[in-house]
Design a protein around this motif. Structure first.
Motif, mmCIF file in Angstrom:
data_model
loop_
_atom_site.group_PDB
_atom_site.id
_atom_site.type_symbol
_atom_site.label_atom_id
_atom_site.label_comp_id
_atom_site.label_asym_id
_atom_site.label_seq_id
_atom_site.Cartn_x
_atom_site.Cartn_y
_atom_site.Cartn_z
ATOM 1 N N UNK A 181 9.487 5.990 -12.787
ATOM 2 C CA UNK A 181 8.120 5.485 -12.099
ATOM 3 C C UNK A 181 7.582 4.726 -11.342
ATOM 4 N N UNK A 182 8.541 3.609 -10.655
ATOM 5 C CA UNK A 182 8.702 2.408 -9.969
ATOM 6 C C UNK A 182 8.468 2.650 -8.201
ATOM 7 N N UNK A 183 8.808 4.352 -8.432
ATOM 8 C CA UNK A 183 8.606 5.162 -6.795
ATOM 9 C C UNK A 183 6.837 5.309 -6.562
ATOM 10 N N UNK A 184 6.923 6.336 -7.673
ATOM 11 C CA UNK A 184 5.563 6.861 -7.252
ATOM 12 C C UNK A 184 4.144 6.257 -7.914
ATOM 13 N N UNK A 185 4.342 4.705 -9.031
ATOM 14 C CA UNK A 185 3.146 4.080 -9.317
ATOM 15 C C UNK A 185 2.470 3.076 -8.719
ATOM 16 N N UNK A 186 1.312 3.490 -8.141
ATOM 17 C CA UNK A 186 0.502 2.418 -7.920
ATOM 18 C C UNK A 186 -0.002 1.749 -8.136
ATOM 19 N N UNK A 187 -0.045 0.678 -8.943
ATOM 20 C CA UNK A 187 -0.532 -0.475 -9.449
ATOM 21 C C UNK A 187 0.158 -1.412 -9.540
ATOM 22 N N UNK A 188 0.019 -2.389 -9.832
ATOM 23 C CA UNK A 188 0.847 -3.501 -9.666
ATOM 24 C C UNK A 188 0.268 -4.706 -11.194
ATOM 25 N N UNK A 189 1.116 -4.518 -11.616
ATOM 26 C CA UNK A 189 0.700 -5.407 -12.962
ATOM 27 C C UNK A 189 1.780 -5.127 -13.740
ATOM 28 N N UNK A 190 3.499 -6.115 -13.210
ATOM 29 C CA UNK A 190 4.215 -5.376 -14.769
ATOM 30 C C UNK A 190 4.253 -6.187 -16.113
ATOM 31 N N UNK A 191 4.943 -5.142 -17.037
ATOM 32 C CA UNK A 191 4.814 -5.724 -17.899
ATOM 33 C C UNK A 191 5.885 -5.316 -18.631
ATOM 34 N N UNK A 192 6.619 -6.057 -18.825
ATOM 35 C CA UNK A 192 7.977 -5.368 -20.006
ATOM 36 C C UNK A 192 7.440 -4.773 -20.744
ATOM 37 N N UNK A 193 8.187 -3.305 -20.320
ATOM 38 C CA UNK A 193 8.067 -2.230 -21.696
ATOM 39 C C UNK A 193 7.243 -1.050 -21.189
ATOM 40 N N UNK A 194 6.215 -1.877 -20.471
ATOM 41 C CA UNK A 194 5.063 -0.587 -19.946
ATOM 42 C C UNK A 194 6.072 0.144 -18.837
ATOM 43 N N UNK A 195 6.512 1.413 -18.500
ATOM 44 C CA UNK A 195 6.823 1.809 -17.498
ATOM 45 C C UNK A 195 6.140 2.032 -16.206
ATOM 46 N N UNK A 196 5.015 2.328 -16.717
ATOM 47 C CA UNK A 196 3.489 2.277 -15.435
ATOM 48 C C UNK A 196 2.494 1.725 -15.060
ATOM 49 N N UNK A 197 3.599 0.315 -15.287
ATOM 50 C CA UNK A 197 1.982 -0.774 -15.048
ATOM 51 C C UNK A 197 2.335 -1.278 -13.573
ATOM 52 N N UNK A 198 3.583 -0.741 -13.191
ATOM 53 C CA UNK A 198 4.120 -1.375 -11.679
ATOM 54 C C UNK A 198 5.115 -0.418 -10.925
ATOM 55 N N UNK A 199 4.563 -0.473 -9.745
ATOM 56 C CA UNK A 199 5.496 0.488 -9.009
ATOM 57 C C UNK A 199 5.175 0.229 -7.236
ATOM 58 N N UNK A 200 5.970 0.827 -5.932
ATOM 59 C CA UNK A 200 5.585 0.629 -5.385
ATOM 60 C C UNK A 200 5.410 1.472 -4.383
ATOM 61 N N UNK A 201 4.684 2.243 -5.188
ATOM 62 C CA UNK A 201 3.794 3.497 -3.991
ATOM 63 C C UNK A 201 3.159 2.938 -3.032
ATOM 64 N N UNK A 202 1.940 2.728 -3.624
ATOM 65 C CA UNK A 202 1.007 1.915 -2.505
ATOM 66 C C UNK A 202 1.808 0.877 -1.661
ATOM 67 N N UNK A 203 2.551 -0.338 -1.322
ATOM 68 C CA UNK A 203 2.330 -1.074 -1.217
ATOM 69 C C UNK A 203 2.987 -0.421 -0.317
ATOM 70 N N UNK A 204 4.314 0.417 -0.689
ATOM 71 C CA UNK A 204 5.329 1.230 0.369
ATOM 72 C C UNK A 204 4.766 2.389 1.428
ATOM 73 N N UNK A 205 4.144 2.571 0.904
ATOM 74 C CA UNK A 205 2.976 3.983 2.232
ATOM 75 C C UNK A 205 1.837 2.690 3.123
ATOM 76 N N UNK A 206 1.951 1.683 2.307
ATOM 77 C CA UNK A 206 0.853 0.968 3.467
ATOM 78 C C UNK A 206 1.878 0.043 4.197
ATOM 79 N N UNK A 207 3.439 -0.242 4.028
ATOM 80 C CA UNK A 207 4.152 -0.476 4.800
ATOM 81 C C UNK A 207 4.427 0.412 5.766
ATOM 82 N N UNK A 208 5.055 1.500 5.622
ATOM 83 C CA UNK A 208 5.332 2.349 6.195
ATOM 84 C C UNK A 208 3.669 2.692 7.309
ATOM 85 N N UNK A 209 2.519 3.270 7.166
ATOM 86 C CA UNK A 209 1.970 3.595 7.851
ATOM 87 C C UNK A 209 1.447 2.117 9.487
ATOM 88 N N UNK A 210 2.010 1.321 8.104
ATOM 89 C CA UNK A 210 1.163 -0.379 9.618
ATOM 90 C C UNK A 210 3.400 -0.084 10.674
#
Length: 344
Positions: A71-100
């Motif tokens: 889920x690290x690849x497709x979650x858009x939120x960024x609120x890292x919490x240990x043991x919570x898989x869907x609390x952070x991911x790079x989808x949004x920031x990676x999309x913004x990086x490629x867009x720029x």
């Protein structure tokens, strides 16, 4: 009259020499051995540093990657919490990086291509040397200077351009600027700190790299083929089109990809311009975007131990992407230097 007699002489047998071939290698002297050792050491240290960076990022980001999973690849939120898989991911920031980066390439490529042709094919020698110096010096300008210029000057002058693009081509979803209800926005505040403005600044930052590589590739076009095309009655543009551009194709592709590699990793200038968000924003003219490098700069000082691991994981993803792009570009440039074909 006597008959002529023809004597057939068999071919002379040649003996095959069994003597070993002489080696043409010169005996190494002390200076050659030192030079060879220094070159191997420099190359080995460079590769070792690169591998060490990758190992370091993998080790430090392993905890976050193990917790997040795929889920690290497709979650858009960024609120890292240990043991919570869907609390952070790079989808949004990676999309913004490629867009720029894509916006930067779309703006920088025609400028770099035209400048490289101007320097290598049009300008006289004294002016050419001055232009080469100016373009090379642009690469030495610090990123923070570009960022300050983008925030203080470019942004206010680029907003009217963004408004015009949105009003003229707003029927294309990527150029539309709307609110959550789908209503079009026209106020200037909706067009600031966007991926479009950040891409314009990054375009000027990657322009010297692209121009230098393309210019070098164009200048290596064989002089004989240049003169041959002109002697056959070709115009200057015809010579450029049939000789210079085919020969420099590898440099064009390689320079563009190397520019892409730098655009993906640009940090300070992008960090100073954008308004960070953690959702995928398809509207490139609208306020709000993000990038992996800007995320690391923004959150590094305030993150917990697990948050730092998540940032390292994001950095690892960016490191692998830029590594692949730069290696591909380098191989293309290297092949283009070994020889090229031109259209007859």
């Amino acid at each position: 009259m006597t008959d002529a007699v023809t004597e057939i002489i068999p071919p002379r047998e040649t003996k095959t020499s069994t003597a070993p071939r002489r080696s043409l290698r010169s005996l190494p002297v002390f200076s050659d051995r030192v030079f060879r050792a220094v070159c191997f050491a420099a190359g080995g240290v460079t590769v070792a540093i690169m591998l060490a960076v990758g190992v370091f990022l993998s080790a430090r980001g392993g905890q976050a990657l193990a917790s997040a999973g795929p889920s690290f690849l497709w979650v858009q939120e960024w609120n890292p919490r240990d043991g919570v898989p869907d609390s952070f991911g790079i989808a949004a920031v990676l999309f913004g990086t490629v867009t720029i980066a894509v916006i930067a390439l779309l703006l920088s490529f025609p400028l770099a291509f035209g400048t490289a042709l101007l320097i290598s094919e049009i300008l006289p020698s004294p002016v050419k040397r001055a232009m080469v110096t100016i373009v090379d010096l642009m690469a030495a300008v610090p990123s923070v200077v570009f960022g300050l210029w983008g925030v203080q000057y470019l942004q206010e002058n680029a907003v009217p351009v963004a408004q015009w693009i949105s009003s003229t081509f707003g029927w294309i979803p990527v150029f539309a600027v709307t609110d959550s209800d789908g209503a079009s926005l026209t106020e200037a505040s909706a067009f600031t700190s966007s991926a479009f403005i950040a891409g314009m600044v990054v375009a000027l930052m990657v322009l010297p790299t692209q121009t230098s590589i393309m210019r070098e590739a164009f200048s290596q076009a064989p002089i004989g083929e240049r003169e041959g095309a002109l002697a056959l009655g070709s115009t200057r543009w015809g010579m450029i089109r049939t000789v210079v551009l085919p020969f420099g194709r590898g440099g064009i592709i390689g320079g563009t990809m190397l520019g892409l590699g730098r655009a993906l990793g640009e940090t300070i200038a992008v960090y100073m311009i954008i308004s960070p968000i953690f959702t995928i924003n398809w509207q490139v003219l609208k306020t709000g975007t993000n990038s992996v490098s800007a995320l690391i700069a923004l959150r590094y000082g305030e993150s917990s131990e697990f948050g730092l691991s998540a940032l390292m994981a994001a950095g690892l993803a960016l490191f692998l992407i830029t590594l692949v792009i730069n290696f591909t570009a380098s191989s293309i440039v290297a092949r283009s230097r070994s020889g090229a074909e031109s259209n007859g």
